[in-house]
Scaffold this motif. Structure first.
Motif, mmCIF file in Angstrom:
data_model
loop_
_atom_site.group_PDB
_atom_site.id
_atom_site.type_symbol
_atom_site.label_atom_id
_atom_site.label_comp_id
_atom_site.label_asym_id
_atom_site.label_seq_id
_atom_site.Cartn_x
_atom_site.Cartn_y
_atom_site.Cartn_z
ATOM 1 N N ILE A 23 0.919 -1.211 0.074
ATOM 2 C CA ILE A 23 -0.054 -0.044 -0.064
ATOM 3 C C ILE A 23 0.980 1.217 -0.006
ATOM 4 C CG2 ILE A 23 -1.803 1.318 1.263
ATOM 5 C CD1 ILE A 23 -2.692 -1.359 2.248
ATOM 6 N N LEU A 24 1.988 1.132 0.884
ATOM 7 C CA LEU A 24 2.777 2.439 0.794
ATOM 8 C C LEU A 24 3.543 2.493 -0.731
ATOM 9 C CD1 LEU A 24 4.510 2.097 4.237
ATOM 10 C CD2 LEU A 24 2.886 3.701 3.748
ATOM 11 N N ASN A 25 3.698 1.472 -1.387
ATOM 12 C CA ASN A 25 4.413 1.599 -2.531
ATOM 13 C C ASN A 25 3.240 1.920 -3.684
ATOM 14 O OD1 ASN A 25 6.743 1.136 -1.544
ATOM 15 N ND2 ASN A 25 6.963 -1.109 -1.866
ATOM 16 N N LYS A 26 1.971 2.291 -3.239
ATOM 17 C CA LYS A 26 1.090 2.684 -4.085
ATOM 18 C C LYS A 26 0.468 1.710 -5.009
ATOM 19 C CE LYS A 26 2.453 7.517 -4.573
ATOM 20 N NZ LYS A 26 3.194 7.773 -3.156
ATOM 21 N N MET A 27 0.522 0.526 -4.357
ATOM 22 C CA MET A 27 -0.301 -0.733 -5.053
ATOM 23 C C MET A 27 -1.649 -0.651 -4.652
ATOM 24 S SD MET A 27 2.225 -2.056 -6.746
ATOM 25 C CE MET A 27 1.428 -3.620 -7.355
ATOM 26 N N LYS A 28 -2.573 -1.027 -5.548
ATOM 27 C CA LYS A 28 -3.985 -1.236 -5.315
ATOM 28 C C LYS A 28 -4.259 -2.577 -4.515
ATOM 29 C CE LYS A 28 -4.436 0.199 -9.708
ATOM 30 N NZ LYS A 28 -4.821 -0.080 -11.162
ATOM 31 N N VAL A 29 -4.644 -2.191 -3.394
ATOM 32 C CA VAL A 29 -5.090 -3.566 -2.511
ATOM 33 C C VAL A 29 -6.410 -3.340 -2.103
ATOM 34 C CG1 VAL A 29 -4.393 -4.490 -0.273
ATOM 35 C CG2 VAL A 29 -2.463 -3.538 -1.808
ATOM 36 N N PHE A 30 -7.168 -4.504 -2.182
ATOM 37 C CA PHE A 30 -8.356 -4.679 -1.737
ATOM 38 C C PHE A 30 -8.647 -5.860 -0.788
ATOM 39 C CE2 PHE A 30 -8.296 -3.177 -5.899
ATOM 40 C CZ PHE A 30 -9.144 -1.934 -5.748
ATOM 41 N N THR A 31 -9.137 -5.546 0.802
ATOM 42 C CA THR A 31 -8.872 -6.427 1.750
ATOM 43 C C THR A 31 -10.338 -7.042 1.955
ATOM 44 O OG1 THR A 31 -6.902 -5.484 2.672
ATOM 45 C CG2 THR A 31 -8.282 -6.886 3.997
ATOM 46 N N TYR A 32 -10.349 -8.405 2.023
ATOM 47 C CA TYR A 32 -11.558 -9.102 2.351
ATOM 48 C C TYR A 32 -11.429 -10.083 3.624
ATOM 49 C CZ TYR A 32 -12.870 -7.076 -2.163
ATOM 50 O OH TYR A 32 -12.837 -6.322 -3.231
ATOM 51 N N ASP A 33 -12.473 -9.842 4.338
ATOM 52 C CA ASP A 33 -12.260 -10.773 5.583
ATOM 53 C C ASP A 33 -13.330 -12.140 5.339
ATOM 54 O OD1 ASP A 33 -12.555 -11.899 8.352
ATOM 55 O OD2 ASP A 33 -12.806 -10.269 9.121
ATOM 56 N N THR A 34 -12.551 -13.249 5.440
ATOM 57 C CA THR A 34 -13.286 -14.425 5.113
ATOM 58 C C THR A 34 -14.090 -15.044 6.092
ATOM 59 O OG1 THR A 34 -11.404 -15.926 5.396
ATOM 60 C CG2 THR A 34 -11.575 -14.940 3.113
#
Length: 165
Positions: A138-149
């Protein structure tokens, strides 16, 4: 490009396969214990080659390498510079899907399915390392989407991921 990441027992392969069927694109095992037995140069070249593929779903990638090669020191790990270079290549066309779950749920899932590489005592360390790897992404500006299983089924997660595209 979708990169599915997370600890064992968080539906990565299930989500990858369901997403593959919906989008009609292949799933590639992006990182594995077998791949991490070669040299650093071989591993880096492998990831550079993979980074050029656009319409694909990776079931694990450079983030899993960071986590598991740290946990198992005999395995080859990319350097921070190499990971950064791979991120530079994929940044504009990759979505990282980070799947997480409560440690007790992960342990229960692993007990049911079995796992020949990790044991229950390693789960907290794995989760901590993933949190660090994903935070750095995220700090490196990647697109991250988090999902709680714990909260969403694999079908619900796929439905959410399809909204990204």
């Amino acid at each position: 490009m979708f990169i599915i990441e997370g600890c064992d027992g968080t539906f990565k392969t299930t989500v990858a396969n369901k997403l593959s069927k919906k989008l009609k694109i292949p799933v590639i095992k992006g990182s594995s214990f077998e791949l991490a037995t070669g040299t650093n140069k071989q591993l880096y070249e492998h990831f550079k080659t993979l980074s050029k593929i656009r319409n694909v779903i990776f079931d694990r990638y450079i983030y899993s390498n960071r986590v598991y090669a740290t946990l198992f020191p005999k395995y080859t790990i990319l350097t921070n510079e190499q990971r950064s270079h791979i991120e530079d290549i994929i940044r504009n066309h990759a979505a990282i899907i980070y799947l997480k779950a409560n440690p007790d749920i992960i342990i229960e899932r692993i007990r049911i399915r079995g796992d020949k590489f990790i044991n229950e005592s390693q789960i907290d360390d794995i989760l901590n390392m993933y949190n660090k790897a994903i935070s750095d992404a995220i700090l490196n500006k990647m697109k991250v989407f988090t999902y709680d299983t714990n909260k969403l089924s694999s079908d619900e997660i796929v439905k959410e991921i399809l909204k990204i595209k």
